[in-house]
Scaffold this active site. Structure first.
Site, PDB file in Angstrom:
ATOM      1  N   ARG A  62       0.832  -1.214   0.000  1.00  0.00           N
ATOM      2  CA  ARG A  62       0.000   0.000   0.000  1.00  0.00           C
ATOM      3  C   ARG A  62       0.867   1.264   0.000  1.00  0.00           C
ATOM      4  O   ARG A  62       0.487   2.281  -0.608  1.00  0.00           O
ATOM      5  CB  ARG A  62      -0.908  -0.019   1.240  1.00  0.00           C
ATOM      6  N   HIS A  65       0.282   4.409  -2.519  1.00  0.00           N
ATOM      7  CA  HIS A  65       0.087   5.789  -2.061  1.00  0.00           C
ATOM      8  C   HIS A  65       1.212   6.703  -2.537  1.00  0.00           C
ATOM      9  O   HIS A  65       1.007   7.900  -2.695  1.00  0.00           O
ATOM     10  CB  HIS A  65      -0.050   5.833  -0.538  1.00  0.00           C
ATOM     11  N   SER A  95       7.653  10.360  -2.143  1.00  0.00           N
ATOM     12  CA  SER A  95       7.169  11.576  -1.465  1.00  0.00           C
ATOM     13  C   SER A  95       6.453  11.248  -0.159  1.00  0.00           C
ATOM     14  O   SER A  95       6.525  12.026   0.795  1.00  0.00           O
ATOM     15  CB  SER A  95       6.249  12.378  -2.391  1.00  0.00           C
ATOM     16  N   ASN A 143      -3.655   8.470   4.889  1.00  0.00           N
ATOM     17  CA  ASN A 143      -2.453   7.910   5.531  1.00  0.00           C
ATOM     18  C   ASN A 143      -2.482   7.948   7.060  1.00  0.00           C
ATOM     19  O   ASN A 143      -1.887   7.083   7.720  1.00  0.00           O
ATOM     20  CB  ASN A 143      -1.212   8.679   5.070  1.00  0.00           C
ATOM     21  N   PRO A 188      -7.683   7.545  -3.975  1.00  0.00           N
ATOM     22  CA  PRO A 188      -9.125   7.257  -3.995  1.00  0.00           C
ATOM     23  C   PRO A 188      -9.659   6.906  -2.609  1.00  0.00           C
ATOM     24  O   PRO A 188      -8.930   6.384  -1.770  1.00  0.00           O
ATOM     25  CB  PRO A 188      -9.233   6.055  -4.945  1.00  0.00           C
ATOM     26  N   HIS A 247      -6.403  -6.026  -2.160  1.00  0.00           N
ATOM     27  CA  HIS A 247      -7.155  -6.194  -0.911  1.00  0.00           C
ATOM     28  C   HIS A 247      -7.389  -7.663  -0.580  1.00  0.00           C
ATOM     29  O   HIS A 247      -8.206  -7.986   0.260  1.00  0.00           O
ATOM     30  CB  HIS A 247      -8.476  -5.416  -0.997  1.00  0.00           C
ATOM     31  N   ASP A 293      -3.975 -14.215  -3.217  1.00  0.00           N
ATOM     32  CA  ASP A 293      -4.658 -15.130  -4.146  1.00  0.00           C
ATOM     33  C   ASP A 293      -5.870 -14.400  -4.741  1.00  0.00           C
ATOM     34  O   ASP A 293      -6.003 -13.188  -4.553  1.00  0.00           O
ATOM     35  CB  ASP A 293      -5.072 -16.422  -3.411  1.00  0.00           C
TER      36      ASP A 293
HETATM   37  C1  HEM Z   1      -9.387   1.223  -5.814  1.00  0.00           C
HETATM   38  C2  HEM Z   1      -9.204   2.189  -4.946  1.00  0.00           C
HETATM   39  C3  HEM Z   1      -8.720   1.926  -3.558  1.00  0.00           C
HETATM   40  C4  HEM Z   1      -9.302   2.357  -2.415  1.00  0.00           C
HETATM   41  C5  HEM Z   1     -10.530   3.224  -2.294  1.00  0.00           C
HETATM   42  C6  HEM Z   1      -8.516   1.826  -1.322  1.00  0.00           C
HETATM   43  C7  HEM Z   1      -8.770   2.079   0.010  1.00  0.00           C
HETATM   44  C8  HEM Z   1      -8.161   1.412   1.046  1.00  0.00           C
HETATM   45  C9  HEM Z   1      -8.500   1.578   2.430  1.00  0.00           C
HETATM   46  C10 HEM Z   1      -9.538   2.560   2.973  1.00  0.00           C
HETATM   47  C11 HEM Z   1      -7.746   0.718   3.152  1.00  0.00           C
HETATM   48  C12 HEM Z   1      -7.777   0.520   4.656  1.00  0.00           C
HETATM   49  C13 HEM Z   1      -7.072   1.663   5.341  1.00  0.00           C
HETATM   50  C14 HEM Z   1      -7.376   1.709   6.821  1.00  0.00           C
HETATM   51  O1  HEM Z   1      -8.518   1.543   7.202  1.00  0.00           O
HETATM   52  O2  HEM Z   1      -6.422   1.966   7.600  1.00  0.00           O
HETATM   53  C15 HEM Z   1      -6.896   0.011   2.226  1.00  0.00           C
HETATM   54  C16 HEM Z   1      -5.991  -0.948   2.586  1.00  0.00           C
HETATM   55  C17 HEM Z   1      -5.126  -1.520   1.693  1.00  0.00           C
HETATM   56  N1  HEM Z   1      -4.986  -1.192   0.362  1.00  0.00           N
HETATM   57 FE1  HEM Z   1      -6.282  -0.139  -0.743  1.00  0.00          FE
HETATM   58  N2  HEM Z   1      -7.493   1.077  -1.818  1.00  0.00           N
HETATM   59  C18 HEM Z   1      -7.562   1.121  -3.186  1.00  0.00           C
HETATM   60  C19 HEM Z   1      -6.662   0.575  -4.059  1.00  0.00           C
HETATM   61  C20 HEM Z   1      -5.508  -0.066  -3.676  1.00  0.00           C
HETATM   62  C21 HEM Z   1      -4.398  -0.369  -4.544  1.00  0.00           C
HETATM   63  C22 HEM Z   1      -4.319   0.080  -5.995  1.00  0.00           C
HETATM   64  C23 HEM Z   1      -3.484  -1.042  -3.803  1.00  0.00           C
HETATM   65  C24 HEM Z   1      -2.129  -1.572  -4.196  1.00  0.00           C
HETATM   66  C25 HEM Z   1      -1.652  -1.578  -5.408  1.00  0.00           C
HETATM   67  C26 HEM Z   1      -4.039  -1.172  -2.474  1.00  0.00           C
HETATM   68  C27 HEM Z   1      -3.458  -1.853  -1.438  1.00  0.00           C
HETATM   69  C28 HEM Z   1      -3.981  -1.948  -0.168  1.00  0.00           C
HETATM   70  C29 HEM Z   1      -3.483  -2.843   0.855  1.00  0.00           C
HETATM   71  C30 HEM Z   1      -2.431  -3.920   0.642  1.00  0.00           C
HETATM   72  C31 HEM Z   1      -4.175  -2.556   2.025  1.00  0.00           C
HETATM   73  C32 HEM Z   1      -3.957  -3.170   3.419  1.00  0.00           C
HETATM   74  C33 HEM Z   1      -2.835  -2.371   4.093  1.00  0.00           C
HETATM   75  C34 HEM Z   1      -2.453  -2.840   5.486  1.00  0.00           C
HETATM   76  O3  HEM Z   1      -2.954  -3.841   5.982  1.00  0.00           O
HETATM   77  O4  HEM Z   1      -1.601  -2.149   6.086  1.00  0.00           O
HETATM   78  N3  HEM Z   1      -5.243  -0.543  -2.425  1.00  0.00           N
HETATM   79  N4  HEM Z   1      -7.177   0.460   0.959  1.00  0.00           N
END
Ligand code: HEM
Length: 329
Positions: free
Chosen positions: A61, A65, A75, A93, A162, A192, A252
């Site tokens: 993530r 970001h 950055s 963040n 996003p 996710h 997966d």
């Molecule tokens: C499609 C739009 C996306 C939205 C709206 C989004 C939003 C979010 C949100 C809200 C969380 C949880 C944050 C929290 O509650 O602390 C999250 C977690 C995560 N996102 Fe996304 N995300 C998106 C796309 C992506 C992309 C493109 C990637 C990687 C290429 C990604 C990788 C991850 C990962 C791996 C987590 C878990 C992080 C952790 O456990 O520390 N996400 N995302």
């Protein structure tokens, strides 16, 4: 389990992709200047995930970001300091982005063997790939040669990343802004399949979706009950839930099966399957064919990682990922 058996096990999942679009970056960029760079990053990711099973998700993530805010230029690693407010306190963040210490540790090791050579932006790009691979996902050759930004802004991060409440057109628009398309939205959302989200990121769906006074009807009933138990109204918004409740630490295609079963945790996950059109077709395709998901995911990562990067004599190679060199005395 040591790193070698894991690699042998996962070698089956290797996908070879080449990105024709990015001419400024090169997979052998550190071949002579820092030949051990890739191995050092992989060892750093591997040892971090032994201590914290969630760390690969957090590192993946971090790269996302980074890339969505003025390109992949490290950055989001810059700390706030007097007169400078960076990305770390921007809503997407704050209390959420993790993994900075792991990047620092890898950077320190690299500075010892090849000072001022390997950029922070490249370290994060390699760490993201290794995080996916070591969690059971595809492997791809990371293109290298990014340089680090001298500055950034909190506003840029707030606006460009996003939000979990976005609908499909809003998701597509935010991806289009960084050179990505609808297919990339669906394949990269497959990230996710690992990691966690805080109650605050999906709370509205559980009680008052779209100010309706009711939960989101697309949430499967027992999953809704489970989440309401975990995230009571007015409870602690920082409590976390796995984004993929079935196989939370394995990269997966289970995420797509979850989404099809009304078990997408974020609204932005669920809408991919409840909005008629291309995103729905792709969710179904990836749910049925993990190989196709892995192939498309690797291709989308290469696109995301090479958009609008700083190269040649732009930016710098930071000595410390948290501080621009001019201020690091
Ligand atoms: C499609 C739009 C996306 C939205 C709206 C989004 C939003 C979010 C949100 C809200 C969380 C949880 C944050 C929290 O509650 O602390 C999250 C977690 C995560 N996102 Fe996304 N995300 C998106 C796309 C992506 C992309 C493109 C990637 C990687 C290429 C990604 C990788 C991850 C990962 C791996 C987590 C878990 C992080 C952790 O456990 O520390 N996400 N995302």
């Amino acid at each position: 389990m040591g790193i070698l058996p894991i690699l042998a096990l996962l070698a089956l999942a290797v996908v070879t992709i080449s990105n024709v679009g990015a001419t400024e970056l090169d997979i052998s960029f550190y071949e002579f200047s820092c030949p051990d760079a890739l191995a050092i990053v992989q060892r750093g990711v591997h040892s971090a995930m032994q201590e914290d099973r969630r760390m690969p998700a957090s590192l993946l993530r971090l790269h996302f970001h980074d890339c969505f805010v003025n390109g992949c230029d490290g950055s989001n690693l810059l700390d706030d300091r007097p007169g400078f407010v960076g990305e770390k306190t921007a809503t997407p963040n704050l209390n959420s982005a993790r993994g900075f210490n792991v990047i620092d540790k890898i950077k320190q090791q690299l500075e010892e063997i090849c000072p001022e050579t390997v950029s922070c932006a490249d370290i994060v790009a390699i760490a993201a790939r290794d995080s996916v691979f070591l969690s059971g996902g595809p492997f791809w050759d990371v293109e290298l040669g990014r340089r680090d930004a001298l500055t950034t802004s909190k506003n840029a991060a707030t606006n460009a990343i996003p939000r979990p409440t976005f609908n499909v057109p809003q998701l597509i628009a935010s991806f289009n802004a960084v050179g990505l398309d609808e297919k990339d939205v669906v394949s990269l959302s497959g990230s996710h399949t690992i990691g966690k989200a805080r109650c605050t990121s999906f709370q509205a769906r559980l009680y008052n979706q779209g100010n309706s006074g009711r939960p989101d009807p697309s949430l499967e009933r027992s999953y809704l009950a489970e989440l309401q138990h975990r995230c009571p109204q007015n409870g602690d918004g920082n409590v976390t839930s796995p984004l993929d409740p079935c196989t939370p630490a394995v990269f997966d295609n289970q995420y797509y099966k979850d989404v099809m079963a009304g078990r997408g945790l974020l609204l932005s996950d669920q809408v991919l399957d409840t909005t008629p059109g291309t995103t729905l077709q792709l969710v179904e395709a990836y749910a049925h064919d993990q190989g196709k998901f892995f192939h498309d995911f690797a291709a989308s990562m290469l696109k995301m990682s090479s958009h609008h990067v700083l190269s040649s004599n732009h930016g710098e190679v930071r000595r410390n990922c948290r501080i621009p060199n001019a201020e690091n005395h």
